[in-house]
Design a protein around this motif. Structure first.
Motif, PDB file in Angstrom:
ATOM      1  N   PHE A 270       7.494   6.137   4.399  1.00 39.83           N
ATOM      2  CA  PHE A 270       7.429   6.060   2.939  1.00 39.83           C
ATOM      3  C   PHE A 270       6.318   5.058   2.609  1.00 39.83           C
ATOM      4  O   PHE A 270       6.365   3.910   3.074  1.00 39.83           O
ATOM      5  CB  PHE A 270       8.766   5.571   2.355  1.00 39.83           C
ATOM      6  N   ARG A 272       2.902   3.931  -0.399  1.00 37.87           N
ATOM      7  CA  ARG A 272       2.709   3.817  -1.850  1.00 37.87           C
ATOM      8  C   ARG A 272       1.215   3.647  -2.161  1.00 37.87           C
ATOM      9  O   ARG A 272       0.382   3.600  -1.264  1.00 37.87           O
ATOM     10  CB  ARG A 272       3.520   2.634  -2.385  1.00 37.87           C
ATOM     11  N   VAL A 288       6.202  10.180   2.622  1.00 38.36           N
ATOM     12  CA  VAL A 288       6.647  10.309   1.234  1.00 38.36           C
ATOM     13  C   VAL A 288       5.856   9.287   0.432  1.00 38.36           C
ATOM     14  O   VAL A 288       5.846   8.102   0.779  1.00 38.36           O
ATOM     15  CB  VAL A 288       8.160  10.015   1.105  1.00 38.36           C
ATOM     16  N   TRP A 289       5.197   9.749  -0.618  1.00 38.69           N
ATOM     17  CA  TRP A 289       4.296   8.880  -1.384  1.00 38.69           C
ATOM     18  C   TRP A 289       4.977   8.375  -2.641  1.00 38.69           C
ATOM     19  O   TRP A 289       5.405   9.173  -3.468  1.00 38.69           O
ATOM     20  CB  TRP A 289       3.047   9.690  -1.758  1.00 38.69           C
ATOM     21  N   HIS A 290       5.070   7.050  -2.788  1.00 39.12           N
ATOM     22  CA  HIS A 290       5.473   6.470  -4.068  1.00 39.12           C
ATOM     23  C   HIS A 290       4.183   6.110  -4.786  1.00 39.12           C
ATOM     24  O   HIS A 290       3.492   5.157  -4.418  1.00 39.12           O
ATOM     25  CB  HIS A 290       6.341   5.215  -3.849  1.00 39.12           C
ATOM     26  N   LEU A 303       0.143  13.098  -8.716  1.00 35.97           N
ATOM     27  CA  LEU A 303       1.085  13.427  -7.635  1.00 35.97           C
ATOM     28  C   LEU A 303       1.127  14.942  -7.442  1.00 35.97           C
ATOM     29  O   LEU A 303       1.056  15.465  -6.322  1.00 35.97           O
ATOM     30  CB  LEU A 303       2.481  12.912  -8.010  1.00 35.97           C
ATOM     31  N   LEU A 307       0.224  17.301  -4.247  1.00 35.42           N
ATOM     32  CA  LEU A 307       1.229  18.223  -3.679  1.00 35.42           C
ATOM     33  C   LEU A 307       0.698  19.652  -3.656  1.00 35.42           C
ATOM     34  O   LEU A 307       0.992  20.411  -2.726  1.00 35.42           O
ATOM     35  CB  LEU A 307       2.521  18.145  -4.491  1.00 35.42           C
ATOM     36  N   ARG A 323       8.070  18.638  -1.989  1.00 33.15           N
ATOM     37  CA  ARG A 323       8.017  18.421  -3.442  1.00 33.15           C
ATOM     38  C   ARG A 323       9.341  17.836  -3.951  1.00 33.15           C
ATOM     39  O   ARG A 323       9.352  16.953  -4.811  1.00 33.15           O
ATOM     40  CB  ARG A 323       7.711  19.752  -4.141  1.00 33.15           C
ATOM     41  N   TRP A 326       9.557  14.038  -2.771  1.00 31.17           N
ATOM     42  CA  TRP A 326       8.540  13.233  -3.456  1.00 31.17           C
ATOM     43  C   TRP A 326       8.872  13.132  -4.953  1.00 31.17           C
ATOM     44  O   TRP A 326       8.697  12.084  -5.569  1.00 31.17           O
ATOM     45  CB  TRP A 326       7.144  13.837  -3.277  1.00 31.17           C
ATOM     46  N   TRP A 329      11.830  10.739  -5.362  1.00 32.28           N
ATOM     47  CA  TRP A 329      11.412   9.358  -5.072  1.00 32.28           C
ATOM     48  C   TRP A 329      10.596   8.787  -6.232  1.00 32.28           C
ATOM     49  O   TRP A 329      10.608   7.588  -6.496  1.00 32.28           O
ATOM     50  CB  TRP A 329      10.613   9.365  -3.768  1.00 32.28           C
ATOM     51  N   ASN A 330       9.881   9.674  -6.941  1.00 33.41           N
ATOM     52  CA  ASN A 330       9.016   9.233  -8.038  1.00 33.41           C
ATOM     53  C   ASN A 330       9.630   9.456  -9.418  1.00 33.41           C
ATOM     54  O   ASN A 330       8.948   9.295 -10.428  1.00 33.41           O
ATOM     55  CB  ASN A 330       7.657   9.946  -7.957  1.00 33.41           C
TER      56      ASN A 330
END
Ligand code: TRH
Length: 381
Positions: A270, A272, A288-290, A303, A307, A323, A326, A329-330
């Motif tokens: 994870f 960011r 996983v991108w924050h 984002l 994706l 998707r 992510w 998480w966002n």
């Protein structure tokens, strides 16, 4: 001026918050010195942020040389009288007025490059390399856009990165965990790193790990998220917490040069902001991108853009799984609960590993930011 004369580079960086702006500037400065043999001066307004990424940097020194990079406090204007051949304004931070005045006074105007934020949005390719005059001085500035598509500036990558990653074997991993103060991850456990902003739904995710059937090890670097998790789980003094299937490990915030090893030591990352997001792509583990939050949810557009291109070559279920997590998480509207999203994401790990190999090949074809910048400047003179 010919290419041989582009020997001196100045990079200006203003720290907005966190570590992304200085993280990218520092990485670029080091790479320009070590791989392109140019002289780099890095001008920073908050030396303490650079010290966090590189402890050799003395936060109180107005000027110093570390890893071949000359580092200056931006407030120290004494070096402004001799502007470099190439001037990088990182993330549109603006250049000090007196420095711009010295640039205009130079016989041969320096190349002024505005290094922009990384984005997967489709307009990036059309804007990469465009000229725009500076409103006060009238000097021309080139806009350099890092990106994922051909025709953009690419992403940062040191020449030896992938070889170092591939040499990081099981023994190196054990040694790494031991340096962090822990045993190796148990054989059947899945390990994740969690580097995110504190508003991520971290408690729900950790509860899902704890309640799941599979053993999980979650490594959280010291920082605001770790503080938040310690509060939520009432474990302020300790470096480890066990709850159900979860073992939580609080690991030190390491120097930037060592950060990749944290990613290589874990199965899922994870990340960011900008720099850790790129490092996760090179690490080649599902990630996983924050994304850094922006006004009016502009970040969700970015984002989505990423994706769309990253998910393009995934099967429909795998793309949906990425998707879903992510989005959860966002905090994207309509995203599934994070616990459900995690379970679905895990089923699609093999597909993501395969996609990451292709993805890295496409990034490699586009060069890297430092090399592309050098080429760009050579073309522009
Ligand atoms: O810190 P970030 O959130 O950075 C930012 C800034 O908020 C910035 O203002 C914003 O514009 C930008 O994101 C998009 O995330 P990033 O970019 O990943 O930077 C973190 C840096 O910290 C990165 O270089 C990796 C480094 N790092 C370490 O050196 N050691 C560590 O232990 C960890 C966890 C990270």
């Amino acid at each position: 001026m010919n290419a041989l004369h582009l020997r001196r580079w100045d990079i200006f960086c203003r720290v907005i918050d966190n570590f992304g702006d200085i993280g990218v500037s520092w990485r670029l400065a080091r790479q320009l010195v070590t791989e392109h043999g140019v002289a780099v001066r890095l001008w920073v307004d908050q030396m303490a942020s650079l010290n966090a990424l590189c402890p050799q940097v003395n936060a109180d020194a107005p000027r110093q040389t570390v890893e071949g990079v000359e580092i200056f406090q931006t407030a120290d204007e004494s070096g402004f009288s001799s502007p470099a051949d190439v001037v990088i304004e990182a993330f549109g931070c603006g250049l000090p007025q007196n420095y711009v005045a010295a640039m205009t006074a130079r016989k041969q105007e320096p190349l002024w490059i505005v290094l922009e934020y990384l984005s997967a949005e489709s307009w990036v390719r059309d804007h990469h390399g465009l000229l725009s005059p500076h409103p006060q001085s009238g000097m021309q500035r080139y806009f350099f856009f890092p990106g994922f598509a051909d025709g953009t500036g690419g992403v940062l990558r040191e020449a030896d990165l992938l070889a170092r990653r591939d040499a990081f074997d099981a023994r190196a991993k054990r040694a790494w965990w031991s340096r962090m103060g822990f045993d190796d991850v148990p054989p059947h456990a899945t390990s994740v790193t969690l580097f995110a902003y504190p508003h991520a739904p971290v408690q729900a995710l950790l509860d899902a790990f704890a309640d799941g059937a599979a053993p999980m090890v979650a490594a959280i670097p010291e920082g605001p998220l770790a503080l938040h998790v310690r509060d939520a789980f009432h474990c302020s003094g300790s470096h480890r917490l066990r709850k159900g299937s979860l073992e939580l490990r609080f690991v030190p915030f390491v120097p930037q040069a060592d950060y990749d090893e944290l990613l290589w030591a874990c199965d899922v990352n994870f990340v960011r902001g900008e720099d850790s997001f790129v490092r996760a792509q090179w690490a080649g583990r599902p990630f996983v991108w924050h994304i850094y939050p922006q006004d009016a949810s502009a970040h969700l557009v970015k984002l989505d853009a990423f994706l769309n291109i990253y998910g393009d070559d995934l099967s429909a279920p795998a793309a949906q799984a990425v998707r879903g997590l992510w989005g959860a998480w966002n905090g994207a509207a309509g995203a599934p609960p994070v616990a459900d999203a995690w379970r679905v994401f895990c089923h699609e790990i093999p597909a993501q590993l395969q996609r990451l190999r292709q993805w890295q090949n496409s990034l490699l074809r586009n060069g890297d930011v430092a090399g592309n910048l050098v080429q760009f400047c050579q073309k522009m003179i």
